[in-house]
Design an enzyme around this catalytic site. Structure first.
Site, PDB file in Angstrom:
ATOM      1  N   LYS A 200     -10.774  -8.445  66.329  1.00  0.00           N
ATOM      2  CA  LYS A 200      -9.435  -7.958  65.829  1.00  0.00           C
ATOM      3  C   LYS A 200      -9.001  -9.855  65.369  1.00  0.00           C
ATOM      4  CE  LYS A 200      -4.769  -6.885  65.916  1.00  0.00           C
ATOM      5  NZ  LYS A 200      -3.821  -6.043  66.753  1.00  0.00           N
ATOM      6  N   LYS A 255     -11.767  -4.870  62.816  1.00  0.00           N
ATOM      7  CA  LYS A 255     -10.282  -4.874  61.474  1.00  0.00           C
ATOM      8  C   LYS A 255      -9.806  -6.504  61.753  1.00  0.00           C
ATOM      9  CE  LYS A 255      -5.719  -3.841  63.368  1.00  0.00           C
ATOM     10  NZ  LYS A 255      -4.695  -4.159  64.799  1.00  0.00           N
TER      11      LYS A 255
HETATM   12  C1  PBG Z   1      -0.442  -4.413  67.229  1.00  0.00           C
HETATM   13  C2  PBG Z   1      -1.650  -4.079  66.509  1.00  0.00           C
HETATM   14  C3  PBG Z   1      -1.725  -4.494  65.291  1.00  0.00           C
HETATM   15  C4  PBG Z   1      -2.025  -3.643  64.237  1.00  0.00           C
HETATM   16  C5  PBG Z   1      -2.448  -2.329  64.777  1.00  0.00           C
HETATM   17  N1  PBG Z   1      -2.251  -2.660  65.930  1.00  0.00           N
HETATM   18  C6  PBG Z   1      -1.011  -5.560  63.870  1.00  0.00           C
HETATM   19  C7  PBG Z   1      -1.127  -7.463  64.564  1.00  0.00           C
HETATM   20  O1  PBG Z   1      -1.697  -7.486  65.652  1.00  0.00           O
HETATM   21  O2  PBG Z   1      -0.165  -7.650  64.168  1.00  0.00           O
HETATM   22  C8  PBG Z   1      -2.217  -3.580  62.541  1.00  0.00           C
HETATM   23  C9  PBG Z   1      -2.199  -2.069  61.882  1.00  0.00           C
HETATM   24  C10 PBG Z   1      -2.428  -2.322  60.694  1.00  0.00           C
HETATM   25  O3  PBG Z   1      -2.946  -3.385  60.061  1.00  0.00           O
HETATM   26  O4  PBG Z   1      -2.516  -1.210  59.561  1.00  0.00           O
HETATM   27  N2  PBG Z   1      -1.357  -5.370  68.340  1.00  0.00           N
END
Ligand code: PBG
Length: 331
Positions: A200, A255
């Site tokens: 991520k 992601k």
């Molecule tokens: C939180 C989380 C995030 C997303 C999914 N779970 C945001 C982040 O890490 O700040 C992002 C999903 C998206 O942008 O559609 N842990």
């Protein structure tokens, strides 16, 4: 590679009409490849627009149950649920995340009671619950890893107990997959699937999501760079995934998706395990907004999802899942 010479080879022969083109197509998307994320808001009835996500709504639990039925009717059998928590329940350590019967766990129970066959994915991370918007516990303005894991483990057990089919840690703490797997085994949640957000990235494409779950203001100018991956790295993603597989992940996720197709590709080629990708909020909003403005044709959404599959993703989380599924099935 083989020698290919014109006119023996005319690649246009196979592009003569759409039936031929369909016959030799290498990548296809079906409803089975799609997962719909939904936002469920605590102490709220009805629906609320999200400014930065055209067409996507915050749903009260009443509406969420209706929407889940719509999603299933559209042919999508998997959802990922994200809670929007009352601001006055947020604190520095995210205590609400591990409270018995909290909003998301009771929502999951209701959804799974009504739709037992649905595949329900629940995020593990503290950002919906912290007043500083970080995914973990802060000490001296740093997110502390091991103390955060202790909370994440309890959060995961609560979600598994509520009936989530997949637990999806999205927090990027080191070692959390191993700790959660161990606890799930010990507490007899042997079939709970761990979908690890293994690679991520610290991406600006999450902006609209943070707006949707009201964590943007809490996070302010603070960055998640001490736990999410640097966007410049690919080898590091291989290490992240290797560790999470060894610690007990069943499925791994990359992601964002579209800006990281190379990462999806190398991960799938290297590990050959179930690999998901998340077409995140910013990717969705860019395309959807351009479609709504008629700057781009509606088909760019499908094109984008196809690219993610072609890169190697087995399934895709997408805010467009329901609509794309309807489109595919009506063709
Ligand atoms: C939180 C989380 C995030 C997303 C999914 N779970 C945001 C982040 O890490 O700040 C992002 C999903 C998206 O942008 O559609 N842990």
């Amino acid at each position: 590679m083989f020698k290919r010479k014109y006119p023996n080879t005319r690649l246009r022969r196979l592009r003569k009409n759409s039936n031929l083109i369909d016959l030799i197509s290498e990548t296809n998307i079906s409803s089975n490849d799609l997962i719909q994320p939904i936002f469920i808001k605590e102490n709220f009835k009805g629906t609320e627009e999200i400014n930065s996500m055209p067409g996507i709504l915050r749903l009260g639990l009443d509406q969420a149950l209706i929407e889940v039925e719509n999603i299933l009717n559209a042919g999508v059998n998997s959802i990922a649920v994200f809670p929007i928590i009352d601001n006055d329940k947020k604190d520095s350590v995210g205590s609400e995340a591990i409270k018995q019967g909290n909003f998301i766990s009771s929502s999951i129970k209701k959804i799974k009671d009504r739709f037992p066959e649905i595949v329900l994915i629940a995020d593990v991370a503290l950002d919906p619950y912290t007043d500083h918007g970080h995914d973990g516990i802060l000490e001296d303005n740093k997110v502390i890893n091991d103390e955060t894991i202790d909370v994440l483990v309890n959060q995961a057990l609560l979600l598994a107990d509520a009936g989530a089919d997949m637990i999806a840690p999205s927090d990027m703490m080191d070692g959390r997959i191993g700790a959660i797997r161990k606890a799930l085994e010990k507490e007899n949640f042997k079939d709970t699937i761990l979908l690890s957000y293994a690679a991520k990235y610290n991406s600006k494409f999450y902006g609209p999501f943070r707006d949707a779950v009201n964590s943007a203001a809490n996070l302010g100018k603070s960055s998640k760079s001490s736990y999410q991956m640097d966007v410049r790295n690919k080898n590091e993603a291989i290490q992240e995934v290797a560790m999470d597989i060894n610690e007990g992940a069943d499925i791994i996720m990359i992601k964002p998706a579209l800006a990281y197709l190379d990462v999806i590709h190398v991960i799938k080629e290297t590990f050959k395990i179930p690999t998901f990708a998340y077409q995140v909020s910013g990717e969705f909003s860019m395309l959807k907004n351009a479609i709504d403005q008629k700057w781009l044709d509606n088909d760019v959404m499908l094109e984008s999802l196809l690219s993610i599959k072609r890169a190697g993703a087995d399934a895709i989380l997408s805010y467009a899942a329901k609509d794309i599924s309807k489109e595919i099935n009506n063709k």
